[in-house]
Design an enzyme around this catalytic site. Sequence first.
Site, PDB file in Angstrom:
ATOM      1  N   ILE A 122     -35.284  22.972  -3.183  1.00 53.32           N
ATOM      2  CA  ILE A 122     -35.788  21.734  -2.439  1.00 53.32           C
ATOM      3  C   ILE A 122     -37.203  21.649  -2.856  1.00 53.32           C
ATOM      4  O   ILE A 122     -38.044  22.715  -2.765  1.00 53.32           O
ATOM      5  CB  ILE A 122     -35.796  21.813  -0.700  1.00 53.32           C
ATOM      6  CG1 ILE A 122     -36.306  20.752   0.099  1.00 53.32           C
ATOM      7  CG2 ILE A 122     -36.116  23.052  -0.297  1.00 53.32           C
ATOM      8  CD1 ILE A 122     -35.419  19.627   0.363  1.00 53.32           C
ATOM      9  N   ALA A 123     -37.884  20.806  -3.220  1.00 49.86           N
ATOM     10  CA  ALA A 123     -39.416  20.739  -3.894  1.00 49.86           C
ATOM     11  C   ALA A 123     -40.129  19.782  -2.990  1.00 49.86           C
ATOM     12  O   ALA A 123     -40.126  18.577  -3.028  1.00 49.86           O
ATOM     13  CB  ALA A 123     -39.293  20.229  -5.115  1.00 49.86           C
ATOM     14  N   THR A 183     -43.425  21.432  -1.653  1.00 48.22           N
ATOM     15  CA  THR A 183     -44.854  22.070  -1.817  1.00 48.22           C
ATOM     16  C   THR A 183     -45.217  21.500  -3.167  1.00 48.22           C
ATOM     17  O   THR A 183     -44.616  21.789  -4.000  1.00 48.22           O
ATOM     18  CB  THR A 183     -44.760  23.576  -1.515  1.00 48.22           C
ATOM     19  OG1 THR A 183     -44.157  23.558  -0.258  1.00 48.22           O
ATOM     20  CG2 THR A 183     -46.196  23.968  -1.416  1.00 48.22           C
ATOM     21  N   GLU A 184     -46.789  21.145  -3.161  1.00 45.05           N
ATOM     22  CA  GLU A 184     -47.427  21.080  -4.364  1.00 45.05           C
ATOM     23  C   GLU A 184     -48.559  22.059  -4.498  1.00 45.05           C
ATOM     24  O   GLU A 184     -49.180  22.470  -3.442  1.00 45.05           O
ATOM     25  CB  GLU A 184     -47.725  19.471  -4.303  1.00 45.05           C
ATOM     26  CG  GLU A 184     -46.608  18.566  -4.427  1.00 45.05           C
ATOM     27  CD  GLU A 184     -46.928  17.341  -4.672  1.00 45.05           C
ATOM     28  OE1 GLU A 184     -48.068  16.900  -4.943  1.00 45.05           O
ATOM     29  OE2 GLU A 184     -45.794  16.307  -4.659  1.00 45.05           O
ATOM     30  N   SER A 199     -48.709  22.791   4.202  1.00 43.95           N
ATOM     31  CA  SER A 199     -48.393  22.479   5.450  1.00 43.95           C
ATOM     32  C   SER A 199     -48.638  20.792   5.671  1.00 43.95           C
ATOM     33  O   SER A 199     -47.815  20.036   6.469  1.00 43.95           O
ATOM     34  CB  SER A 199     -49.321  22.822   6.349  1.00 43.95           C
ATOM     35  OG  SER A 199     -49.575  24.314   6.259  1.00 43.95           O
ATOM     36  N   ILE A 253     -41.406  27.116  -5.500  1.00 46.89           N
ATOM     37  CA  ILE A 253     -40.106  26.576  -5.140  1.00 46.89           C
ATOM     38  C   ILE A 253     -38.832  27.685  -5.261  1.00 46.89           C
ATOM     39  O   ILE A 253     -38.769  28.159  -6.570  1.00 46.89           O
ATOM     40  CB  ILE A 253     -39.674  25.054  -6.215  1.00 46.89           C
ATOM     41  CG1 ILE A 253     -40.823  24.168  -5.991  1.00 46.89           C
ATOM     42  CG2 ILE A 253     -38.387  24.606  -5.906  1.00 46.89           C
ATOM     43  CD1 ILE A 253     -41.205  23.670  -4.470  1.00 46.89           C
ATOM     44  N   GLU A 306     -33.968  24.785   8.653  1.00 45.14           N
ATOM     45  CA  GLU A 306     -34.767  25.729   7.768  1.00 45.14           C
ATOM     46  C   GLU A 306     -35.393  26.519   8.470  1.00 45.14           C
ATOM     47  O   GLU A 306     -35.250  27.940   8.351  1.00 45.14           O
ATOM     48  CB  GLU A 306     -35.645  24.806   6.717  1.00 45.14           C
ATOM     49  CG  GLU A 306     -36.512  25.752   6.135  1.00 45.14           C
ATOM     50  CD  GLU A 306     -37.318  25.067   4.886  1.00 45.14           C
ATOM     51  OE1 GLU A 306     -36.998  23.834   4.696  1.00 45.14           O
ATOM     52  OE2 GLU A 306     -38.140  25.735   4.349  1.00 45.14           O
TER      53      GLU A 306
END
Length: 349
Positions: A124-125, A127-128, A133, A158, A246
């Site tokens: 699951i992508a 965050t960058e 948050s 990831i 999650e």
Amino acid sequence: MANYESPWMNEDLRMYRKALREFIHEEFVPRQAKWREHHRPSAEDWKQAGATGLLLPDVPEEYGGGGGNFAHQAVVTEELAQAGVNFGCGVQSIVSHYILHYGNEEQKKKWLPAMAQGELVGAIAMTEPSAGSDLQAIKTSARREGNEYVISGSKTFITNGGLANLICVAAKTDPKVAPFRGISMIVVETRNLKGYRVGKSLEKIGMHEIDTCELFFDDVRVPAGNLLGKSEGAGFAQMMDQLRYERLMIGVGAIATIERALAITIKYAKERKAFGQTLLEFQNARFKLAQCKTEAQIGRVFVDNCILRMIDGKLDPHVEDIRPFDEAAEALAAVETGHARGKVVIQVS
Ligand SMILES: Cc1cc2nc3c(=O)[nH]c(=O)nc-3n(C[C@H](O)[C@H](O)[C@H](O)COP(=O)(O)OP(=O)(O)OC[C@H]3O[C@@H](n4cnc5c(N)ncnc54)[C@H](O)[C@@H]3O)c2cc1C
């Protein structure tokens, strides 16, 4: 609460736990050093996990899953944590739930059975590099061109990133509207995909057996039919809804790890001798360990309460609605202590 057993446990789950425990100890524990060295399990390890029933335990059988509920997922998470094994099957389950809840029939039949067999490894992508948050701040975009989405951007941290061949990507499909209405979840099948690149596994302070990677999407084209949900813009709400699954899984793993750490420490304190007696015979060691055990037990009861709510479909994503002392916890306390809200004596033994 010496003989405490989670209130959601039953005979079916006990048998599932026993089979998993044997498999994990015989097959996965001995491979930990190799996984650490390679920063990931192998594709074959994933397939073996699938064949053993470790993957997608709470996905209906008609889609290749185990047909259980969150309790089965909790057993998997607990057994891995108790064995000290890090394996990204929790993320596999998270991705499967996005597909299960928001995918259409065609998407479910196409992806879920292969995920349950470990042939497809999910990631699951969200965050960058500049958005963690604050998920509304993501910059990865997906613009529609005919029957395709063209995805551009990068993701970081990831889990399963190195091996994943089915990635659920959070991307902005409409940069003009408010972010919470402009994000969509799009499934990307990465095999031989032009413009897709995986960075090297990131160094972490723990969980070295899992590949945590940067992913790069350079005008990657995927079918428009890979959008999850009936229309664009539902991604933010989908993420907020799925985060409770999650987060609870992280809680289950955390409490099982605490229990393992405590068991290891108590065993050591019983065996190790100093100044003519075992560490456990020192009064201060007993005080400290009793406090640790009390806190672990409080955490366990709370997590079990959340698991019961999740099984009943009542676990709300909002923290303020999670009441730790509801009827279930109170009934449990009554059984364990002899009277509700009574004094709880926790013995270190
Ligand atoms: C081992 C590992 C695996 C991961 N796997 C994945 C994955 O598979 N997929 C994925 O998408 N992401 C993954 N992540 C990323 C994870 O979701 C992010 O690390 C997380 O969302 C936090 O983002 P950040 O690290 O950018 O921290 P930031 O959001 O930049 O936060 C930095 C600090 O500010 C604090 N902070 C942030 N907002 C507030 C606020 N409103 N009020 C007060 N304090 C605040 C935070 O608590 C933190 O201490 C993983 C991370 C790790 C460490």
